[in-house]
Design a protein around this motif. Structure first.
Motif, mmCIF file in Angstrom:
data_model
loop_
_atom_site.group_PDB
_atom_site.id
_atom_site.type_symbol
_atom_site.label_atom_id
_atom_site.label_comp_id
_atom_site.label_asym_id
_atom_site.label_seq_id
_atom_site.Cartn_x
_atom_site.Cartn_y
_atom_site.Cartn_z
ATOM 1 N N ALA A 126 0.835 -1.205 0.000
ATOM 2 C CA ALA A 126 0.000 0.000 0.000
ATOM 3 C C ALA A 126 0.865 1.249 0.000
ATOM 4 O O ALA A 126 0.541 2.236 -0.668
ATOM 5 N N PHE A 127 1.979 1.199 0.731
ATOM 6 C CA PHE A 127 2.885 2.350 0.764
ATOM 7 C C PHE A 127 3.483 2.571 -0.629
ATOM 8 O O PHE A 127 3.503 3.698 -1.147
ATOM 9 N N ALA A 128 3.960 1.499 -1.250
ATOM 10 C CA ALA A 128 4.552 1.615 -2.586
ATOM 11 C C ALA A 128 3.517 2.104 -3.597
ATOM 12 O O ALA A 128 3.832 2.936 -4.461
ATOM 13 N N ARG A 137 2.919 9.760 -10.404
ATOM 14 C CA ARG A 137 1.625 10.096 -11.009
ATOM 15 C C ARG A 137 1.099 8.993 -11.931
ATOM 16 O O ARG A 137 0.602 9.255 -13.018
ATOM 17 N N SER A 138 1.208 7.747 -11.480
ATOM 18 C CA SER A 138 0.667 6.661 -12.281
ATOM 19 C C SER A 138 -0.013 5.637 -11.370
ATOM 20 O O SER A 138 0.396 5.425 -10.235
ATOM 21 N N ALA A 146 9.304 2.722 -6.836
ATOM 22 C CA ALA A 146 8.334 3.048 -5.790
ATOM 23 C C ALA A 146 8.494 2.108 -4.600
ATOM 24 O O ALA A 146 8.379 2.536 -3.448
ATOM 25 N N ARG A 147 8.798 0.848 -4.872
ATOM 26 C CA ARG A 147 9.024 -0.109 -3.778
ATOM 27 C C ARG A 147 10.279 0.257 -2.978
ATOM 28 O O ARG A 147 10.297 0.177 -1.754
#
Length: 189
Positions: A126-128, A137-138, A146-147
């Motif tokens: 959820a954080f990633a 922005r995707s 992101a991870r």
């Protein structure tokens, strides 16, 4: 109210600005832009500053001492005072500054809630996903970048939680440097 009250500093104001400055410095680490590919734009920088400030506020608000919550408010106030000044320096007109700052506040608030919920639930995915949505922005599956940023944010939250309140009240905080992932060279940062 006397004239001196107009010039009196609010409690924790100085410490709030110092802590906010440290969060900004941490958010500007080249690793985020060079290795993770975070957008080096106004939006990208705002998102990384917002992430670091949200982590700091999260730590302060969780402190059993009521001064932690007051200091969290001072950090928040410092952030949006700085946003106001920056918009004015960029030439945004006086009439538009208030509206822009309000939109920034709403964006920050939504992001901070998503990050806090993911931290509280210990939900790395959820954080990633929140970072993928906000920084890059995707939508969809979180990218490796992101991870990695989510892992760094969780490590930062743990490092902040381990710091006692006394130095924070003086405006002293240590944000950990990002650690390159296993597929990245050690000198990536």
């Amino acid at each position: 109210m006397g004239l001196s009250a107009l010039f009196r500093r609010k409690p924790h104001e100085r410490a709030g600005f110092l802590l906010y400055g440290a969060a900004v410095a941490a958010a500007r680490h080249p690793y985020f832009f060079d290795r993770l590919g975070a957008p080096d734009s106004l939006d990208g920088r705002f998102d990384l500053v917002g992430l670091h400030v949200a982590l700091l506020i999260h730590r302060l608000r969780r402190d059993a001492d009521a001064r932690g919550a007051a200091l969290a408010q001072a950090v928040f106030d410092a952030m949006f005072a700085d946003m106001d000044v920056n918009l004015r320096e960029m030439g945004v007109g006086d009439l538009a500054v208030g509206k822009r700052v309000r939109r920034m506040w709403e964006a920050f608030h939504g992001r901070a809630q998503a990050y806090e919920a993911a931290l509280e639930a210990a939900d790395a995915e959820a954080f990633a996903a929140a970072l993928q949505r906000n920084v890059w922005r995707s939508e969809g599956e979180a990218s490796p970048a992101a991870r990695r940023l989510a892992g760094h944010a969780r490590a930062t939250a743990a490092a902040l939680a381990a710091q006692p309140l006394a130095p924070l009240l003086r405006g002293e905080v240590r944000f950990p440097d990002p650690v390159p992932g296993p597929e990245e060279p050690a000198d990536a940062a």
